[in-house]
Write an enzyme that holds these catalytic residues in place. Structure first.
Site, mmCIF file in Angstrom:
data_model
loop_
_atom_site.group_PDB
_atom_site.id
_atom_site.type_symbol
_atom_site.label_atom_id
_atom_site.label_comp_id
_atom_site.label_asym_id
_atom_site.label_seq_id
_atom_site.Cartn_x
_atom_site.Cartn_y
_atom_site.Cartn_z
ATOM 1 N N HIS A 5 35.611 3.675 34.862
ATOM 2 C CA HIS A 5 35.567 3.468 33.419
ATOM 3 C C HIS A 5 36.757 4.118 32.729
ATOM 4 O O HIS A 5 37.437 4.952 33.304
ATOM 5 C CB HIS A 5 34.268 4.015 32.818
ATOM 6 C CG HIS A 5 34.089 5.500 32.945
ATOM 7 N ND1 HIS A 5 33.297 6.065 33.929
ATOM 8 C CD2 HIS A 5 34.587 6.538 32.244
ATOM 9 C CE1 HIS A 5 33.313 7.376 33.808
ATOM 10 N NE2 HIS A 5 34.104 7.701 32.791
ATOM 11 N N ARG A 9 37.078 8.461 22.623
ATOM 12 C CA ARG A 9 36.240 9.163 21.653
ATOM 13 C C ARG A 9 36.133 8.327 20.393
ATOM 14 O O ARG A 9 37.095 7.651 20.000
ATOM 15 C CB ARG A 9 36.844 10.528 21.337
ATOM 16 C CG ARG A 9 36.636 11.511 22.436
ATOM 17 C CD ARG A 9 37.187 12.901 22.071
ATOM 18 N NE ARG A 9 36.844 13.837 23.126
ATOM 19 C CZ ARG A 9 37.505 13.939 24.278
ATOM 20 N NH1 ARG A 9 38.540 13.162 24.516
ATOM 21 N NH2 ARG A 9 37.125 14.819 25.183
ATOM 22 N N GLU A 62 33.531 3.716 28.308
ATOM 23 C CA GLU A 62 32.668 4.817 27.880
ATOM 24 C C GLU A 62 33.082 5.252 26.485
ATOM 25 O O GLU A 62 34.208 5.687 26.268
ATOM 26 C CB GLU A 62 32.813 5.998 28.844
ATOM 27 C CG GLU A 62 32.077 7.241 28.403
ATOM 28 C CD GLU A 62 32.409 8.456 29.261
ATOM 29 O OE1 GLU A 62 32.515 9.555 28.700
ATOM 30 O OE2 GLU A 62 32.586 8.305 30.493
ATOM 31 N N ASN A 66 31.138 12.906 19.805
ATOM 32 C CA ASN A 66 30.827 14.332 19.722
ATOM 33 C C ASN A 66 30.055 14.594 18.437
ATOM 34 O O ASN A 66 30.467 14.160 17.363
ATOM 35 C CB ASN A 66 32.113 15.162 19.772
ATOM 36 C CG ASN A 66 32.790 15.050 21.116
ATOM 37 O OD1 ASN A 66 32.144 15.155 22.148
ATOM 38 N ND2 ASN A 66 34.085 14.809 21.121
ATOM 39 N N HIS A 81 40.085 9.660 29.330
ATOM 40 C CA HIS A 81 40.497 9.713 30.724
ATOM 41 C C HIS A 81 40.205 8.395 31.429
ATOM 42 O O HIS A 81 39.446 7.583 30.937
ATOM 43 C CB HIS A 81 39.780 10.860 31.457
ATOM 44 C CG HIS A 81 38.292 10.738 31.462
ATOM 45 N ND1 HIS A 81 37.488 11.385 30.558
ATOM 46 C CD2 HIS A 81 37.444 10.038 32.263
ATOM 47 C CE1 HIS A 81 36.217 11.093 30.804
ATOM 48 N NE2 HIS A 81 36.160 10.271 31.823
ATOM 49 N N GLU A 124 39.773 11.426 36.016
ATOM 50 C CA GLU A 124 38.536 12.010 36.532
ATOM 51 C C GLU A 124 38.276 11.425 37.912
ATOM 52 O O GLU A 124 38.312 10.206 38.092
ATOM 53 C CB GLU A 124 37.368 11.686 35.603
ATOM 54 C CG GLU A 124 36.049 12.237 36.059
ATOM 55 C CD GLU A 124 34.902 11.864 35.127
ATOM 56 O OE1 GLU A 124 33.884 12.567 35.160
ATOM 57 O OE2 GLU A 124 35.017 10.865 34.379
#
Length: 147
Positions: A5, A9, A62, A66, A81, A124
């Protein structure tokens, strides 16, 4: 290696879902709330990737929201990432280290590590299947820099 993925944000869940789902036609395939981490993860799949997403959780987008307000500037924190599943996280990290790559977040848990590309893109690495048993030097290795 398998592409999993890309994380971005977001500042407004409804506005983002409207754009990605209503306008682009993606589908929400799962959601994770983390009270402790104070974030919500929303995973989306493109129409042609829905079967693969349900079977392999890949490829996906994704969306990370937050809970504590933060100002996002283009290209700074809003792009997170790239994520890849690997057969052996310890062997992969060792190979990268042996070739001069800094392990920014070591795989202390036998499951997840972060490194950066030469251009500073966070990558990641996730262990395929169950996490590996904790092993040294990884279990006690400190984080280096940011990811």
């Amino acid at each position: 290696m398998q592409y999993l993925h890309t994380m971005v944000r977001i500042t407004d869940i409804d506005q983002s879902l409207h754009f990605y789902c209503d306008l682009l036609g993606m589908k929400e395939v799962r959601r994770k709330e983390s009270e402790k981490g104070r974030f919500t993860l929303i995973f989306l799949a493109a129409n042609d990737d829905e079967t693969s997403s349900s079977e392999q959780q890949a490829p996906e987008l994704e969306l990370t929201w937050n809970w504590d307000p933060e100002e996002l500037t283009t290209g700074a924190r809003n792009f997170g990432h790239l994520a890849y599943r690997v057969d052996d996280i310890y062997a992969t990290c060792q190979h990268l280290m042996d070739n001069g790559v800094t392990i920014n977040r070591p795989p202390r848990d036998g499951h997840m590590a972060f490194v950066k590309s030469p251009d500073g893109i966070s990558i990641e690495l996730l262990q395929k299947g169950d996490p590996k048993s904790e092993q040294e030097p990884w279990a006690s290795m400190e984080n280096t820099g940011s990811w």
